[in-house]
Write a protein that holds these residues in place. Structure first.
Motif, mmCIF file in Angstrom:
data_model
loop_
_atom_site.group_PDB
_atom_site.id
_atom_site.type_symbol
_atom_site.label_atom_id
_atom_site.label_comp_id
_atom_site.label_asym_id
_atom_site.label_seq_id
_atom_site.Cartn_x
_atom_site.Cartn_y
_atom_site.Cartn_z
ATOM 1 N N PHE A 130 0.836 -1.207 0.000
ATOM 2 C CA PHE A 130 0.000 0.000 0.000
ATOM 3 C C PHE A 130 0.870 1.255 0.000
ATOM 4 O O PHE A 130 0.655 2.179 -0.794
ATOM 5 N N PHE A 131 1.852 1.293 0.886
ATOM 6 C CA PHE A 131 2.708 2.475 0.981
ATOM 7 C C PHE A 131 3.602 2.620 -0.248
ATOM 8 O O PHE A 131 3.926 3.751 -0.653
ATOM 9 N N ARG A 132 3.996 1.503 -0.853
ATOM 10 C CA ARG A 132 4.839 1.596 -2.048
ATOM 11 C C ARG A 132 4.055 2.119 -3.244
ATOM 12 O O ARG A 132 4.607 2.817 -4.091
ATOM 13 N N ILE A 133 2.793 1.760 -3.326
ATOM 14 C CA ILE A 133 1.967 2.282 -4.419
ATOM 15 C C ILE A 133 1.807 3.794 -4.278
ATOM 16 O O ILE A 133 1.907 4.545 -5.253
ATOM 17 N N ILE A 134 1.565 4.251 -3.051
ATOM 18 C CA ILE A 134 1.467 5.697 -2.810
ATOM 19 C C ILE A 134 2.802 6.376 -3.143
ATOM 20 O O ILE A 134 2.840 7.432 -3.792
ATOM 21 N N SER A 135 3.884 5.748 -2.694
ATOM 22 C CA SER A 135 5.217 6.295 -2.953
ATOM 23 C C SER A 135 5.478 6.402 -4.448
ATOM 24 O O SER A 135 6.026 7.406 -4.936
ATOM 25 N N THR A 136 5.081 5.380 -5.198
ATOM 26 C CA THR A 136 5.299 5.377 -6.647
ATOM 27 C C THR A 136 4.496 6.486 -7.327
ATOM 28 O O THR A 136 5.004 7.165 -8.231
ATOM 29 N N ALA A 137 3.264 6.684 -6.885
ATOM 30 C CA ALA A 137 2.429 7.734 -7.466
ATOM 31 C C ALA A 137 3.063 9.113 -7.245
ATOM 32 O O ALA A 137 3.114 9.947 -8.168
ATOM 33 N N ILE A 138 3.561 9.357 -6.042
ATOM 34 C CA ILE A 138 4.217 10.637 -5.742
ATOM 35 C C ILE A 138 5.491 10.788 -6.574
ATOM 36 O O ILE A 138 5.777 11.855 -7.117
ATOM 37 N N ALA A 139 6.260 9.680 -6.663
ATOM 38 C CA ALA A 139 7.515 9.721 -7.429
ATOM 39 C C ALA A 139 7.251 10.047 -8.892
ATOM 40 O O ALA A 139 7.967 10.860 -9.502
ATOM 41 N N PHE A 140 6.215 9.426 -9.473
ATOM 42 C CA PHE A 140 5.895 9.684 -10.881
ATOM 43 C C PHE A 140 5.518 11.154 -11.095
ATOM 44 O O PHE A 140 5.927 11.776 -12.087
ATOM 45 N N LEU A 141 4.751 11.699 -10.174
ATOM 46 C CA LEU A 141 4.321 13.092 -10.306
ATOM 47 C C LEU A 141 5.526 14.039 -10.281
ATOM 48 O O LEU A 141 5.660 14.922 -11.141
ATOM 49 N N ILE A 142 6.431 13.830 -9.323
ATOM 50 C CA ILE A 142 7.617 14.678 -9.208
ATOM 51 C C ILE A 142 8.538 14.478 -10.415
ATOM 52 O O ILE A 142 9.117 15.436 -10.951
ATOM 53 N N ALA A 143 8.669 13.208 -10.858
ATOM 54 C CA ALA A 143 9.542 12.909 -11.993
ATOM 55 C C ALA A 143 9.032 13.576 -13.273
ATOM 56 O O ALA A 143 9.815 14.136 -14.065
ATOM 57 N N ILE A 144 7.726 13.518 -13.497
ATOM 58 C CA ILE A 144 7.147 14.122 -14.696
ATOM 59 C C ILE A 144 7.434 15.623 -14.738
ATOM 60 O O ILE A 144 7.855 16.179 -15.769
ATOM 61 N N ILE A 145 7.244 16.268 -13.587
ATOM 62 C CA ILE A 145 7.501 17.717 -13.520
ATOM 63 C C ILE A 145 8.982 18.011 -13.753
ATOM 64 O O ILE A 145 9.346 18.911 -14.535
ATOM 65 N N SER A 146 9.860 17.235 -13.087
ATOM 66 C CA SER A 146 11.306 17.464 -13.195
ATOM 67 C C SER A 146 11.803 17.260 -14.624
ATOM 68 O O SER A 146 12.537 18.099 -15.171
ATOM 69 N N PHE A 147 11.417 16.134 -15.231
ATOM 70 C CA PHE A 147 11.920 15.823 -16.565
ATOM 71 C C PHE A 147 11.375 16.784 -17.619
ATOM 72 O O PHE A 147 12.081 17.160 -18.562
ATOM 73 N N ARG A 148 10.118 17.166 -17.502
ATOM 74 C CA ARG A 148 9.530 18.023 -18.528
ATOM 75 C C ARG A 148 10.033 19.463 -18.437
ATOM 76 O O ARG A 148 10.055 20.184 -19.437
ATOM 77 N N ILE A 149 10.450 19.885 -17.249
ATOM 78 C CA ILE A 149 10.973 21.244 -17.097
ATOM 79 C C ILE A 149 12.467 21.302 -17.413
ATOM 80 O O ILE A 149 12.940 22.173 -18.143
ATOM 81 N N ILE A 150 13.234 20.334 -16.865
ATOM 82 C CA ILE A 150 14.698 20.374 -16.983
ATOM 83 C C ILE A 150 15.197 19.561 -18.173
ATOM 84 O O ILE A 150 16.218 19.880 -18.792
ATOM 85 N N GLY A 151 14.477 18.494 -18.517
ATOM 86 C CA GLY A 151 14.929 17.611 -19.582
ATOM 87 C C GLY A 151 15.275 16.239 -19.035
ATOM 88 O O GLY A 151 15.363 16.029 -17.816
#
Length: 345
Positions: A70-91
């Protein structure tokens, strides 16, 4: 003949290895293989990652596995959100991944999601390698997590029944208590030298030590057993070991009192008789109601007895009365347990 000997040697080696392979190892191996096959036949990219997720998600108990997933699924969702923002802004580069970690790790720590940091970060590296955070890759990585974690959860539904093991600790506890009470009875009634008396004290303290070890082990296995009860709650074993642990503390106090009593006295013989009766009826199915009444009668008898004649007799009677009160409490704990808990099971 030589081939038979070689075959026998190989069978011996294989048998020895199988004895070392526990249920968790088997579940992990089978689960990882199943997760990889599922991901492969679903045509997911990086399908081997599903097996790694399963390996990292199989736990010792059913409930702990559900919590972790349960906690890993939540962790993955947060990680994906932060990763999408980071990669799309910085590359899609190392700097962006570093920024992702700088943001994700503190967030995971804040919400006690530390167990998901490594696993989520590995999945995020797939975005980096593909230079994409499109819906296709988000779904791909999400399915890898769901398959790997889901297989681990299913694998952890199959847990061994620990009740037989717990019963062995119950037997060990009751055997130790029987020995302790019999030792106390002997100390109250036997006239021995100081050396022999010291040996009796030593033996009882050793059994008390064994009792504490059995109690700790029993409580640990009970906690593990309860963690495997996903749909039902049964606190019987927990209540049993808590009751016995409280009795252990009283036995320690009783042994200390005994060592302050100089020798056999008339009142002590009656207490010793009650202890022998208790030692013979320690089983969890016994309510101890008659024993409680007998000790209460002894307490009343002690209160009516003549006052002590000197200081030594006063101190002896005080220790004996303290011993009797603790013994009464020892029996009351058992009676309460039987009345409230044991009778309901």
């Amino acid at each position: 003949m030589k081939r038979c000997l070689q075959l026998g040697s190989w069978l011996t080696i294989i048998g020895g290895i199988s004895l070392r392979i526990g249920l968790r190892t088997i579940k992990t191996a089978v689960g990882a293989a199943v997760a990889i096959l599922l991901a492969y036949y679903l045509n997911l990219e990086y399908w081997s990652a599903a097996g790694i997720i399963t390996i990292l998600s199989v736990q010792n108990t059913t409930k702990s596995s559900f919590r972790l997933v349960f906690f890993r699924i939540i962790s993955t969702a947060i990680a994906f959100l932060i990763a999408i923002i980071s990669f799309r802004i910085i590359g899609y580069n190392a700097i962006a991944f570093g920024v992702f970690l700088l943001l994700f790790i503190p967030v995971a720590d804040t919400f006690n999601l530390q167990d998901g940091i490594v696993l989520s970060s590995v999945l995020v590296t797939h975005f980096l390698m593909q230079h994409s955070t499109s819906m296709y890759w988000i779904i791909n990585e999400s399915l890898l997590m769901v398959i790997g974690a889901g297989v681990a959860v299913i694998a952890n539904l199959f847990m061994p029944n620990l009740e037989d093991r717990i019963s062995t600790y119950q037997t060990a506890v009751e055997t130790s208590m029987k020995g302790i009470l019999e030792g106390m009875s002997a100390q109250l009634t036997t006239t021995v030298s100081e050396t022999e008396k010291a040996e009796l004290f030593k033996q009882n303290w050793e059994i008390l030590s064994d009792l504490k070890i059995a109690l700790n082990d029993g409580m640990a296995w009970t906690a593990r057993h309860n963690e495997n009860q996903l749909l039902s709650e049964n606190d019987y074993y927990k209540a049993y070991f808590e009751m016995r642990n409280n009795q252990y503390e009283l036995l320690r106090q009783m042994q200390t009192s005994l060592e302050r009593i100089p020798g056999p006295i008339d009142q002590g013989k009656k207490i010793a008789t009650a202890m022998d009766q208790t030692a013979d009826t320690l089983a969890e199915s016994n309510s101890a109601e008659d024993l409680v009444k007998n000790v209460e009668d002894l307490q009343k008898e002690f209160q009516k007895s003549a006052l002590p004649k000197d200081r030594v007799e006063f101190e002896t009677r005080a220790q004996l009365y303290y011993l009797l009160n603790n013994f009464h409490q020892f029996l009351r704990l058992k009676n309460t347990f039987y009345t409230i808990v044991a009778s309901q099971n």
